[in-house]
Design a protein around this motif. Sequence first.
Motif, PDB file in Angstrom:
ATOM      1  N   ARG A  24      10.812  30.009  14.154  1.00  0.00           N
ATOM      2  CA  ARG A  24      11.142  31.312  14.712  1.00  0.00           C
ATOM      3  C   ARG A  24      10.855  32.393  13.675  1.00  0.00           C
ATOM      4  N   SER A  25      10.329  33.493  14.151  1.00  0.00           N
ATOM      5  CA  SER A  25      10.016  34.585  13.232  1.00  0.00           C
ATOM      6  C   SER A  25      11.284  35.060  12.540  1.00  0.00           C
ATOM      7  N   LEU A  26      11.183  35.289  11.256  1.00  0.00           N
ATOM      8  CA  LEU A  26      12.257  35.807  10.400  1.00  0.00           C
ATOM      9  C   LEU A  26      13.335  34.788  10.061  1.00  0.00           C
ATOM     10  N   SER A  27      13.504  33.741  10.883  1.00  0.00           N
ATOM     11  CA  SER A  27      14.569  32.780  10.597  1.00  0.00           C
ATOM     12  C   SER A  27      14.061  31.406  10.194  1.00  0.00           C
ATOM     13  N   GLY A  28      12.751  31.206  10.156  1.00  0.00           N
ATOM     14  CA  GLY A  28      12.199  29.938   9.705  1.00  0.00           C
ATOM     15  C   GLY A  28      12.347  28.821  10.734  1.00  0.00           C
ATOM     16  N   TYR A  29      12.409  27.589  10.213  1.00  0.00           N
ATOM     17  CA  TYR A  29      12.470  26.413  11.087  1.00  0.00           C
ATOM     18  C   TYR A  29      13.917  26.048  11.424  1.00  0.00           C
ATOM     19  N   ARG A  30      14.080  25.527  12.641  1.00  0.00           N
ATOM     20  CA  ARG A  30      15.345  24.942  13.066  1.00  0.00           C
ATOM     21  C   ARG A  30      15.065  23.646  13.816  1.00  0.00           C
ATOM     22  N   ALA A  31      15.979  22.687  13.671  1.00  0.00           N
ATOM     23  CA  ALA A  31      15.856  21.458  14.453  1.00  0.00           C
ATOM     24  C   ALA A  31      16.089  21.782  15.924  1.00  0.00           C
ATOM     25  N   GLY A  43      19.759  21.995  16.197  1.00  0.00           N
ATOM     26  CA  GLY A  43      19.966  23.433  16.144  1.00  0.00           C
ATOM     27  C   GLY A  43      20.147  23.996  14.752  1.00  0.00           C
ATOM     28  N   ALA A  44      20.267  23.119  13.749  1.00  0.00           N
ATOM     29  CA  ALA A  44      20.514  23.590  12.385  1.00  0.00           C
ATOM     30  C   ALA A  44      19.239  24.140  11.752  1.00  0.00           C
ATOM     31  N   ARG A  45      19.427  25.087  10.840  1.00  0.00           N
ATOM     32  CA  ARG A  45      18.295  25.644  10.094  1.00  0.00           C
ATOM     33  C   ARG A  45      17.759  24.586   9.145  1.00  0.00           C
ATOM     34  N   VAL A 103       0.856  -1.178   0.000  1.00  0.00           N
ATOM     35  CA  VAL A 103       0.000   0.000   0.000  1.00  0.00           C
ATOM     36  C   VAL A 103       0.895   1.231   0.000  1.00  0.00           C
ATOM     37  N   ARG A 104       0.684   2.105  -0.968  1.00  0.00           N
ATOM     38  CA  ARG A 104       1.544   3.261  -1.095  1.00  0.00           C
ATOM     39  C   ARG A 104       1.186   4.316  -0.069  1.00  0.00           C
ATOM     40  N   GLN A 105       2.207   4.906   0.507  1.00  0.00           N
ATOM     41  CA  GLN A 105       2.034   5.911   1.541  1.00  0.00           C
ATOM     42  C   GLN A 105       1.690   7.258   0.907  1.00  0.00           C
ATOM     43  N   PRO A 106       0.702   7.993   1.458  1.00  0.00           N
ATOM     44  CA  PRO A 106       0.412   9.325   0.926  1.00  0.00           C
ATOM     45  C   PRO A 106       1.672  10.181   0.931  1.00  0.00           C
ATOM     46  N   LEU A 107       1.775  11.072  -0.046  1.00  0.00           N
ATOM     47  CA  LEU A 107       2.985  11.880  -0.201  1.00  0.00           C
ATOM     48  C   LEU A 107       3.291  12.672   1.051  1.00  0.00           C
ATOM     49  N   SER A 108       2.266  13.290   1.669  1.00  0.00           N
ATOM     50  CA  SER A 108       2.511  14.108   2.850  1.00  0.00           C
ATOM     51  C   SER A 108       3.099  13.279   3.982  1.00  0.00           C
ATOM     52  N   ASP A 109       2.604  12.039   4.146  1.00  0.00           N
ATOM     53  CA  ASP A 109       3.140  11.171   5.196  1.00  0.00           C
ATOM     54  C   ASP A 109       4.560  10.727   4.875  1.00  0.00           C
ATOM     55  N   SER A 110       4.818  10.450   3.594  1.00  0.00           N
ATOM     56  CA  SER A 110       6.146  10.022   3.181  1.00  0.00           C
ATOM     57  C   SER A 110       7.178  11.117   3.425  1.00  0.00           C
ATOM     58  N   VAL A 111       6.829  12.351   3.082  1.00  0.00           N
ATOM     59  CA  VAL A 111       7.743  13.474   3.294  1.00  0.00           C
ATOM     60  C   VAL A 111       7.966  13.697   4.782  1.00  0.00           C
ATOM     61  N   TYR A 112       6.902  13.601   5.558  1.00  0.00           N
ATOM     62  CA  TYR A 112       7.021  13.727   7.016  1.00  0.00           C
ATOM     63  C   TYR A 112       7.997  12.689   7.577  1.00  0.00           C
ATOM     64  N   GLU A 113       7.849  11.445   7.158  1.00  0.00           N
ATOM     65  CA  GLU A 113       8.726  10.386   7.675  1.00  0.00           C
ATOM     66  C   GLU A 113      10.172  10.588   7.220  1.00  0.00           C
ATOM     67  N   ASP A 114      10.351  11.045   5.972  1.00  0.00           N
ATOM     68  CA  ASP A 114      11.704  11.278   5.465  1.00  0.00           C
ATOM     69  C   ASP A 114      12.418  12.368   6.268  1.00  0.00           C
ATOM     70  N   ILE A 115      11.721  13.481   6.496  1.00  0.00           N
ATOM     71  CA  ILE A 115      12.350  14.586   7.236  1.00  0.00           C
ATOM     72  C   ILE A 115      12.541  14.202   8.705  1.00  0.00           C
ATOM     73  N   LYS A 116      11.574  13.498   9.241  1.00  0.00           N
ATOM     74  CA  LYS A 116      11.682  13.044  10.633  1.00  0.00           C
ATOM     75  C   LYS A 116      12.919  12.157  10.814  1.00  0.00           C
ATOM     76  N   ALA A 117      13.146  11.247   9.864  1.00  0.00           N
ATOM     77  CA  ALA A 117      14.324  10.389   9.939  1.00  0.00           C
ATOM     78  C   ALA A 117      15.602  11.212   9.859  1.00  0.00           C
ATOM     79  N   MET A 118      15.613  12.254   9.036  1.00  0.00           N
ATOM     80  CA  MET A 118      16.796  13.106   8.910  1.00  0.00           C
ATOM     81  C   MET A 118      17.086  13.829  10.227  1.00  0.00           C
ATOM     82  N   VAL A 119      16.031  14.229  10.931  1.00  0.00           N
ATOM     83  CA  VAL A 119      16.218  14.894  12.224  1.00  0.00           C
ATOM     84  C   VAL A 119      16.658  13.880  13.288  1.00  0.00           C
TER      85      VAL A 119
END
Length: 238
Positions: A82-89, A47-49, A23-39
């Motif tokens: 964070r305002s003006l600086s975006g997301y950070r781990a 602390g990285a941007r 069963v193929r994973q929805p794209l949004s879930d797949s991207v979430y899992e990929d980025i989560k694994a990277m973190v």
Amino acid sequence: MPAHDPSDSDDVAGTTRLPSSPVRQPLSDSVYEDIKAMVMDHEIAPGARVGIEALARTLNVSPTPVREALARLEADGLVVKRSLSGYRATELLTRQGVEELFEMRLLLEPRAAALAALHADESQLDAIEGLLENMQSLPVPDGPYATYRDFAALDQRFHDAVAEAAHRPLLADAVERLHSHLHIFRLSSLQSEDDPTVAEHERVVRAILRRRADRAAEAMADHLNRSLERQLGRFAQE
């Protein structure tokens, strides 16, 4: 690894999918899992941007599912916006942070286990026992996040299920909002074949099934104290 676009399908219209087809994973879930694994694996350093456009290029997707994934990761406590600086781990927990986290857990979860022993209905008892059995069936987690993702998810679901079975919505909500499991697993993966987590969970379940509130609270407190010792031992090794 690039996220898969579910629109890129090899299926032929009108054909019947075999039961064994994945069963193929929805794209949004797949991207979430990929980025989560990277973190979790520190591929995105603490602390990285976290750049939306750069991640979109890396994962070969549009920025939209990346934004959606980062919003979910912010709720998990793995990234901050964070305002003006975006997301950070988020930074890793310090020794003091781990101690404070477990201090909160020790205030909440033994009480939740005791109440679960008194108030859990049959379906909740079945669910708690089923989660334990699923954890027992998994191979020993070791290595990168992908290899212990299922174990970490079951671990969190187990503690959440016990809290839910207490029939105290505010208590269950407080346990769930700690997001403790992701932070702890992010410090390092489980490392030994004789890790006692499942055995400790088994003692909690046994007490709850026997409706022994005092034993359930004691078993949960013992599990959390031992888990704290294991986490603090990792700081001592560094």
